[in-house]
Design a protein around this motif. Structure first.
Motif, short mmCIF file in Angstrom:
data_model
loop_
_atom_site.label_atom_id
_atom_site.label_comp_id
_atom_site.label_asym_id
_atom_site.label_seq_id
_atom_site.Cartn_x
_atom_site.Cartn_y
_atom_site.Cartn_z
N SER A 343 46.39 15.33 47.12
CA SER A 343 47.18 15.56 48.47
C SER A 343 47.68 14.21 49.00
O SER A 343 48.78 14.21 49.33
CB SER A 343 46.05 15.93 49.45
N ALA A 344 47.12 13.22 48.64
CA ALA A 344 47.85 11.55 48.90
C ALA A 344 49.06 11.66 47.80
O ALA A 344 50.07 11.05 48.59
CB ALA A 344 46.78 10.59 48.86
N ARG A 345 49.10 11.97 46.49
CA ARG A 345 50.17 11.81 45.75
C ARG A 345 51.49 12.65 46.46
O ARG A 345 52.60 12.21 46.12
CB ARG A 345 49.77 12.21 44.48
N LEU A 346 50.88 13.99 46.93
CA LEU A 346 52.12 14.79 47.34
C LEU A 346 52.57 14.10 48.78
O LEU A 346 54.01 14.24 48.90
CB LEU A 346 51.38 16.15 47.72
N ARG A 347 51.94 13.53 49.20
CA ARG A 347 52.56 12.67 50.57
C ARG A 347 53.26 11.40 50.23
O ARG A 347 54.11 11.09 50.82
CB ARG A 347 51.29 12.44 51.52
N ILE A 348 52.93 10.75 48.88
CA ILE A 348 53.52 9.51 48.43
C ILE A 348 54.99 9.97 48.20
O ILE A 348 55.87 9.57 48.63
CB ILE A 348 52.77 9.06 47.56
N ALA A 349 55.03 11.07 47.53
CA ALA A 349 56.32 11.76 47.00
C ALA A 349 57.18 11.97 48.32
O ALA A 349 58.56 11.60 48.24
CB ALA A 349 56.32 12.82 46.41
N ALA A 350 56.58 12.59 49.28
CA ALA A 350 57.39 12.72 50.61
C ALA A 350 57.87 11.50 51.14
O ALA A 350 59.07 11.56 51.77
CB ALA A 350 56.55 13.79 51.48
N ASN A 351 57.19 10.59 51.24
CA ASN A 351 57.49 9.17 51.98
C ASN A 351 58.64 8.45 50.87
O ASN A 351 59.51 8.02 51.49
CB ASN A 351 56.44 8.52 52.03
N LEU A 352 58.54 8.65 49.69
CA LEU A 352 59.70 8.07 48.77
C LEU A 352 60.93 8.63 48.96
O LEU A 352 62.16 8.01 49.18
CB LEU A 352 59.13 8.31 47.39
N GLU A 353 60.74 10.22 49.41
CA GLU A 353 62.27 10.79 49.63
C GLU A 353 62.58 10.44 50.90
O GLU A 353 63.78 10.00 51.07
CB GLU A 353 61.72 12.35 49.72
N LEU A 354 61.58 10.18 52.14
CA LEU A 354 62.50 9.61 53.25
C LEU A 354 63.02 8.33 53.07
O LEU A 354 63.74 7.96 53.86
CB LEU A 354 61.10 9.57 54.26
N LEU A 355 62.44 7.56 52.07
CA LEU A 355 62.92 6.16 51.71
C LEU A 355 64.17 6.23 51.01
O LEU A 355 64.70 5.16 50.60
CB LEU A 355 61.87 5.37 51.33
N ASP A 356 64.46 7.47 50.62
CA ASP A 356 66.00 7.60 49.66
C ASP A 356 65.51 6.94 48.17
O ASP A 356 66.59 6.69 47.73
CB ASP A 356 67.19 6.97 50.28
N ARG A 357 64.19 7.00 47.90
CA ARG A 357 64.00 6.55 46.62
C ARG A 357 63.71 7.96 45.89
O ARG A 357 62.51 8.18 45.47
CB ARG A 357 62.68 5.80 46.65
N MET A 358 64.86 8.48 45.65
CA MET A 358 64.75 10.00 45.17
C MET A 358 64.28 10.21 43.66
O MET A 358 63.60 10.96 43.37
CB MET A 358 66.13 10.56 45.21
N ASP A 359 64.72 9.13 42.75
CA ASP A 359 64.21 9.26 41.46
C ASP A 359 62.93 9.12 41.40
O ASP A 359 62.18 9.70 40.38
CB ASP A 359 65.10 8.07 40.64
N GLU A 360 62.25 8.03 41.96
CA GLU A 360 60.96 7.83 42.18
C GLU A 360 60.09 9.08 42.75
O GLU A 360 58.98 9.48 42.11
CB GLU A 360 60.43 6.81 43.10
N ALA A 361 60.61 9.78 43.77
CA ALA A 361 59.81 11.06 44.28
C ALA A 361 60.05 12.11 43.02
O ALA A 361 58.98 12.84 42.81
CB ALA A 361 60.67 11.36 45.47
N ILE A 362 61.18 12.27 42.69
CA ILE A 362 61.24 13.63 41.46
C ILE A 362 60.50 13.07 40.31
O ILE A 362 59.73 14.05 39.84
CB ILE A 362 62.64 13.49 41.18
N ASP A 363 60.33 12.00 40.00
CA ASP A 363 59.50 11.68 38.81
C ASP A 363 58.05 11.82 38.98
O ASP A 363 57.43 12.38 38.25
CB ASP A 363 59.74 10.18 38.30
#
Length: 575
Positions: A343-363
């Motif tokens: 669950s934490a990792r899903l939230r980490i991806a969502a926060n990376l998206e908010l920070l416009d770190r799209m490649d990291e979120a997608i990976d």
């Protein structure tokens, strides 16, 4: 206007818990005290900077500015109040506790100052002092729900089980709080060693709840397993999965838990108070009361620093306050060995998206999907992310995989997943598949306003099923009359059908509801133009440009201002 689903899953379901009028009183708890401003000239610049940061919900910066101002003017009531609230909001409890007594001298009824001192007394082992502070908490106002919880667990610390039970009965006067009351009584009697009363109250909590939430499910299953009722625990988890179709919380948590009899969830009265404050923070985790959720979750973590569910909740609140970097820092404190790490990792991806770190979120989401080939959650979130970035074809692929995994696992179908894939399909030019998905979403969730709106709007936009499409949008407006985007759809549907007076009527209503949306302003400008009101039309088009339209929307709006043509009924697609 079409509006996508945002699927927000909370650990504690808030439906039915909130007392009517709580949101209206939230300003009492928000860190914006209304007291005489007696700031002297020397620290005035820091004070103003602090107030601006506070208004922007940048509490980390606000507390630094207020601390600077307070050092220059340590007797200022205004600065004491604001600095105290900011310290508590960012979790600086050592400093907040130092200011709490000064704050109570200024305002003897300040509930947050009393709560911060209560937390300090509990941590210090001062059971009598903590109980006295709990009794002093207000019975009215926005913090009125804290008092029964604090009184119950400070009395448990004194061994007064009857007094703790009596304290929780205060929730009887609050509409919608029965599930929380019975749940707290359940864990209270479980802690006290009275299994019969604990089981009875847990049962009543289940009966009082609508949709089963995770915290109640997990707590009761924990109780069942410790009392040799494993079959009932398993049945409860299965009910949670059934009631929360598509949630992977139970599966991901149970997969990483050690075998054997689990330890009790509550090991001390201090743990109980932390649990109570976490539960209350979950209940008020609403847009109107985020500051309350922030303060209560901070208090829970001050009492129990490694309470992972409270860390997840705090991360959610910080994300909702547009502080993804702080949310990431909170999530980084959760150990990777935790059952809640997925669950934490899903939230980490969502926060990376908010920070416009799209490649990291997608990976990250692709990595998670590869790690667990039977789970659909990472693919669903990936589809939402790609759709939000208008990468519709890739989004369809992600949703296809999520649906395949749901089907393979025999999970119930989710209307929102077919709705989301339907949007991505329609936007990528695959109308036949899109229409099938949107129709299926309505079969799964009849009269769902978002689906009614999108399908009805799409039909009218394509010149198909015009009257049925209009009726569907009208039904959506009936179900959500204050949703400006759906009202905009109805106005634009009338426009597309050539009924310009009705279009103006509904688009003006939509503007009242969402005044700064560029597309709605553009639509209203078009309707004014076709109604023979060119000056008002140009005004709305200029407003549309001021409110930041998408890049592909700017040129068409500017062209109309420069004398270009305005779409008529049945012409080019609108927003």
């Amino acid at each position: 206007m079409r509006k996508s689903v945002i699927d927000v899953c909370r650990i504690w379901g808030a439906a039915g818990f909130l007392l009517a009028g709580l949101a209206a009183g939230a300003s009492e708890a928000a860190p914006t005290p209304d007291k005489p401003e007696t700031v002297v000239e020397a620290p005035f610049g820091a004070y103003l900077a602090g107030r601006h940061a506070q208004h922007m919900r940048d509490y980390q910066s606000a507390v630094r500015w207020f601390e600077d101002a307070l050092r220059a003017d340590p007797e200022s009531p205004e600065l004491i109040t604001r600095t105290f609230l900011m310290d508590a909001s960012v979790g600086r409890f050592d400093r907040a506790q130092a200011l709490a007594e000064s704050e109570l001298k200024l305002d003897a009824t300040d509930a947050m100052a009393e709560l911060v001192l209560l937390v300090e007394r509990v941590k210090a082992g001062d059971k009598t002092g903590a109980a006295a502070l709990a009794d002093a908490l207000p019975q009215e106002g926005v913090h009125r729900f804290v008092r029964p919880l604090a009184r119950a667990w400070t009395r448990m610390a004194l061994g007064d089980v009857a007094g703790a039970d009596e304290a929780l009965q205060a929730f009887e006067k609050f509409n919608g709080f029965a599930p929380l009351k019975f749940y707290q009584l359940g864990i209270l009697y479980d802690f006290a060693g009275d299994a019969e009363r604990a089981a009875d109250n847990f049962k009543q909590a289940l009966e009082a709840s609508g949709q089963l939430n995770w915290r109640l499910s997990d707590s009761l299953a924990n109780f069942y397993r410790r009392h040799g009722r494993d079959d009932e625990a398993q049945a409860l988890y299965q009910r949670f999965v059934r009631d929360n179709a598509g949630s992977e919380l139970a599966e991901s948590v149970l997969a990483r838990r050690p075998a054997g009899v689990p330890p009790p969830l509550i090991g001390s009265a201090e743990d109980g108070l932390a649990e109570a404050l976490f539960d209350l923070a979950s209940v008020v985790n609403q847009p109107e009361t985020l500051d309350l959720a922030l303060l209560y979750s901070r208090c829970a973590l001050e009492l129990r620093p490694h309470m992972v569910l409270a860390q997840l909740l705090l991360a959610d609140v910080l994300s909702a306050q547009n502080k993804p970097e702080l949310s990431l820092a909170t999530l980084a404190e959760i150990p990777q060995s935790s059952p809640y790490w997925w669950s934490a990792r899903l939230r980490i991806a969502a926060n990376l998206e908010l920070l416009d770190r799209m490649d990291e979120a997608i990976d990250q989401l692709k990595e998670m999907a590869a790690e667990e080939p039977t789970r659909a959650g990472a693919d669903m979130q990936l589809g939402d992310l790609l759709r939000g970035k208008k990468r519709f074809t890739e989004a369809v692929d992600a949703y296809d995989e999520a649906i395949r995994r749901f089907e393979a696992a025999g999970m119930p179908e989710r209307w929102s997943l077919y709705y989301s894939r339907g949007i991505a399909l329609e936007r990528s030019g695959q109308w036949q598949r899109a229409e099938a998905d949107l129709r299926h979403a309505l079969e799964l969730k009849p009269d769902q306003p978002l689906v009614l709106n999108y399908l009805g709007y799409s039909w009218i936009d394509r010149g198909e099923n015009l009257q049925r499409g209009l009726q569907m949008i009208q039904k959506a407006v009936e179900l959500r009359p204050e949703d400006g985007y759906i009202v905009d759809s109805l106005g634009w549907a009338h426009y597309r059908l050539g009924d310009y007076p009705s279009a103006v009527q509904y688009l003006e209503k939509a503007i009242e509801l969402v005044p700064e949306d560029p597309t709605i302003n553009d639509h209203l400008g078009d309707a004014y133009w076709q109604s023979g009101r060119p000056f008002e039309a140009r005004y709305q088009w200029r407003r549309a440009l001021q409110f930041g339209p998408q890049d592909d929307e700017i040129k068409p709006i500017q062209a109309k201002l420069d004398g270009g043509s305005v779409p008529t009924a049945g012409a080019a697609r609108g927003g």
